[in-house]
Every structure is written in C-alpha cells, then in structure tokens.
Design an enzyme around this catalytic site. Structure first.
Site, mmCIF file in Angstrom:
data_model
loop_
_atom_site.group_PDB
_atom_site.id
_atom_site.type_symbol
_atom_site.label_atom_id
_atom_site.label_comp_id
_atom_site.label_asym_id
_atom_site.label_seq_id
_atom_site.Cartn_x
_atom_site.Cartn_y
_atom_site.Cartn_z
ATOM 1 N N LYS A 84 0.837 -1.214 0.000
ATOM 2 C CA LYS A 84 0.000 0.000 0.000
ATOM 3 C C LYS A 84 0.870 1.262 0.000
ATOM 4 O O LYS A 84 0.596 2.216 -0.724
ATOM 5 C CB LYS A 84 -0.942 -0.018 1.221
ATOM 6 C CG LYS A 84 -2.045 -1.056 1.076
ATOM 7 C CD LYS A 84 -2.842 -1.297 2.352
ATOM 8 C CE LYS A 84 -3.804 -2.468 2.133
ATOM 9 N NZ LYS A 84 -4.637 -2.774 3.299
ATOM 10 N N GLN A 98 -4.578 -1.388 9.483
ATOM 11 C CA GLN A 98 -4.475 -2.712 8.876
ATOM 12 C C GLN A 98 -5.091 -3.763 9.796
ATOM 13 O O GLN A 98 -4.826 -3.788 10.997
ATOM 14 C CB GLN A 98 -2.996 -3.029 8.578
ATOM 15 C CG GLN A 98 -2.780 -4.318 7.811
ATOM 16 C CD GLN A 98 -3.397 -4.324 6.411
ATOM 17 O OE1 GLN A 98 -3.498 -3.287 5.758
ATOM 18 N NE2 GLN A 98 -3.816 -5.480 5.951
ATOM 19 N N ASP A 156 -10.879 2.836 3.691
ATOM 20 C CA ASP A 156 -11.156 1.404 3.551
ATOM 21 C C ASP A 156 -12.652 1.151 3.338
ATOM 22 O O ASP A 156 -13.046 0.070 2.917
ATOM 23 C CB ASP A 156 -10.753 0.667 4.844
ATOM 24 C CG ASP A 156 -9.405 -0.039 4.730
ATOM 25 O OD1 ASP A 156 -9.068 -0.480 3.624
ATOM 26 O OD2 ASP A 156 -8.717 -0.147 5.763
HETATM 27 N N1 GUN Z 1 -6.822 -6.820 5.962
HETATM 28 C C1 GUN Z 1 -7.131 -7.582 4.875
HETATM 29 N N2 GUN Z 1 -7.647 -6.799 3.895
HETATM 30 C C2 GUN Z 1 -7.663 -5.536 4.378
HETATM 31 C C3 GUN Z 1 -8.077 -4.289 3.822
HETATM 32 O O1 GUN Z 1 -8.564 -4.176 2.681
HETATM 33 N N3 GUN Z 1 -7.911 -3.203 4.635
HETATM 34 C C4 GUN Z 1 -7.410 -3.302 5.896
HETATM 35 N N4 GUN Z 1 -7.312 -2.192 6.613
HETATM 36 N N5 GUN Z 1 -7.029 -4.444 6.440
HETATM 37 C C5 GUN Z 1 -7.151 -5.548 5.677
#
Ligand code: GUN
Length: 296
Positions: free
Chosen positions: A54, A98, A121
C-alpha cells in the site's frame, strides 16, 4: 470451455496511472498532495506485506504516506488516542488501520473511532450504511476493485445471478450489497453463502457470477459450477509445496484447473483481485482529499 484470464495486475496498473494523472492535476491546481496515514499493530508478516504494497502504491501515484507501527501490546485507549490526533489533523486525508488486530482490541471499536470522512477502507458503519442504502460512499476496496474488473472486461452484471461465498465485513458482505443495489452498478439477483449454508453446491452451480472470499484453499471445484460462469477468486492461501523454493505456494479459494475448464472468465491467484484492492485504496484516498463524498 476454457476460461479467459481476468488480469488484475494490468487493470490495477491502468487504474493507478489514472490516479497518478488525477493527483498531478489536483496538485497543479494548487492543492497539497493527498496524504494517507497507515497504522499497523503488531508484526504479522501478512499485514507487513500488505502495508508495504500500500505504501509503495502511494509513492507510485504521488500520494504522501506515513506508517505508525505499534507494538501488539498497545491498549485500545492508546490506539484510539492516536487515531483521534489523525482525525483532527487537516493534513491527513485518509486513515487506514491494517486488519486483523490482536485479539484484545475490538476492530469494530477501532474502526468506529476513525472519522468516517477519512475512512478510505470503507469499513466505518457510516460508509457501510450508506452503501446499504445505495448512497455515494467510500466503497470497500476489494469489492470496488472487482467492479472495475467487470467494467474493464465488459462483463455484464445486471439481472445475472451473482453468488458470493463468504460473508466477511471486508469482502463478502459489501460485495453482496454492491451486487444487489442499483446505484452501485450491480442490479444482480444476489445470493450470499457462508459457513451455515446447507448444500453450497446447490447455490454455486446456478451462479452466472461467482465471487469466492471464504479463505478456504481450493474449496470450489469444477463440478460445483456451471459452464460459462464468471469466477472471481478473492482467496489467497499459502499451502505447503515441497517443489517450491519457499516451501509453499499460493492458491485461491477455487481449484483453478477444474474451475477454469468450465468458466468463461476467471481471476488467477496471485495477480487477480489483490492488486485491484491496492489501486482502489489510492482512488479512495484521492476522493477523500478532494472531499468528493463528504463536501465541507
Ligand atoms: N486486511 C485484509 N484486507 C484488508 C483491507 O482491505 N484493509 C485493511 N485495513 N485491512 C485488511
């Protein structure tokens, strides 16, 4: 039938190119660069890999970013106090925590403490609620990315029977909402299956579109789908493989060999849905910076 591949890596690159152009235009018009604040709690290797991809994507498209790395002993109060400082900082456009979090922290509580206008998100109940009532919102990145794939490959969704396997808050549930609603380019007749579903095959066999996000390696096999189905495999599972140097290989939730014999389109694992999730996060961060969803 032998399935054509849905190339998520390629479509993600196109999406990121578009975001980079839009970010440049935004900055050339006198605005500051969008800023994404990432928070990682603990050192789970999977989370570390996702966070790295990311932040690299941010650098790639010209979005500024910073990562707070917190020990897995952090208290709920400490974490929420930190989120509050980012909520109140006008220089922060998007906040991403996350997941998963360590067991002593409630992800619901933590997500709700994020200012919904910075929830790139799309996990905050305000944004999920707006999705459910078909209002513009931050759409969670994986389902939004899957819709970009449908669009790119001109795969029709309207009036099709869409079956979603897996009902998580991150993928299955928002995916089913988006498939079924009208304003979010769905308009499909939608079935959602989960661990309490009896006779899964009865549902999967009638799917025109099958989205699998169950976290179960190769659970969907060729005999469970019909000829011509479009298959989106969100799963990414490590399974032991002595023939590979790493000692494991990555497989999806679908048994690729048998399912791809019957499908018309299928996403590979890796290189299918994963890269789209990151690309859509970039898009959402730009939307947050522009205050497109929630004008001031
Ligand atoms: N853990 C697995 N997929 C995601 C996601 O799309 N965003 C976040 N914040 N955590 C995750």
């Amino acid at each position: 039938m032998s399935a054509k591949l849905i190339d998520g890596k390629y479509v993600a690159e196109l999406t990121r190119n578009q975001v980079r152009e839009d970010v440049n235009h935004w900055v050339e018009s006198g605005n500051r660069r969008p800023f994404l604040q990432v928070i990682q709690v603990g050192t789970d290797p999977g989370s570390t890999t996702y966070v790295r991809s990311k932040t690299r994507a941010c650098e790639d498209v010209g979005i500024e970013t910073d990562t707070n790395r917190l020990p897995d002993t952090v208290s709920a109060k400490q974490l929420k106090d930190l989120i509050r400082t980012h909520n109140e900082n006008d220089g922060v456009d998007g906040i991403l925590v996350q997941l998963p979090l360590p067991a002593h922290l409630s992800s619901h509580d933590v997500i709700e403490s994020i200012d919904y206008r910075k929830d790139v998100d799309g996990f905050h109940p305000m944004n999920v609620g707006r999705l459910a009532v078909d209002q513009p919102t931050f759409r969670s990145c994986t389902p939004a990315g899957i819709f970009e794939l449908f669009k790119h490959y001109s795969i029709p969704v309207k009036s099709k029977h869409a079956v979603v396997v897996g009902a998580s808050n991150i993928v299955g549930s928002p995916m089913a909402i988006m498939l079924s609603r009208e304003n979010t380019s769905g308009k499909a007749t939608t079935t959602i299956c989960h661990k309490f579903t009896k006779d899964l095959t009865q549902h999967t066999i009638s799917a025109d579109l099958l989205v699998v996000a169950a976290g179960q390696p190769e659970m969907i096999r060729g005999e469970m789908v019909k000829e011509g189905v479009v298959v989106i495999d969100v799963g990414i599972n490590r399974v032991a493989d002595e023939t590979s140097e790493k000692g494991y290989k990555l497989v999806g939730d679908c048994h690729f060999e048998s399912v791809s014999e019957k499908a018309s389109w299928i996403t590979p694992v890796p290189g299918g849905v994963g890269p789209m999730t990151v690309a859509m996060l970039m898009k959402n961060t730009l939307l947050a910076a522009k205050k497109s969803i929630y004008p001031e």
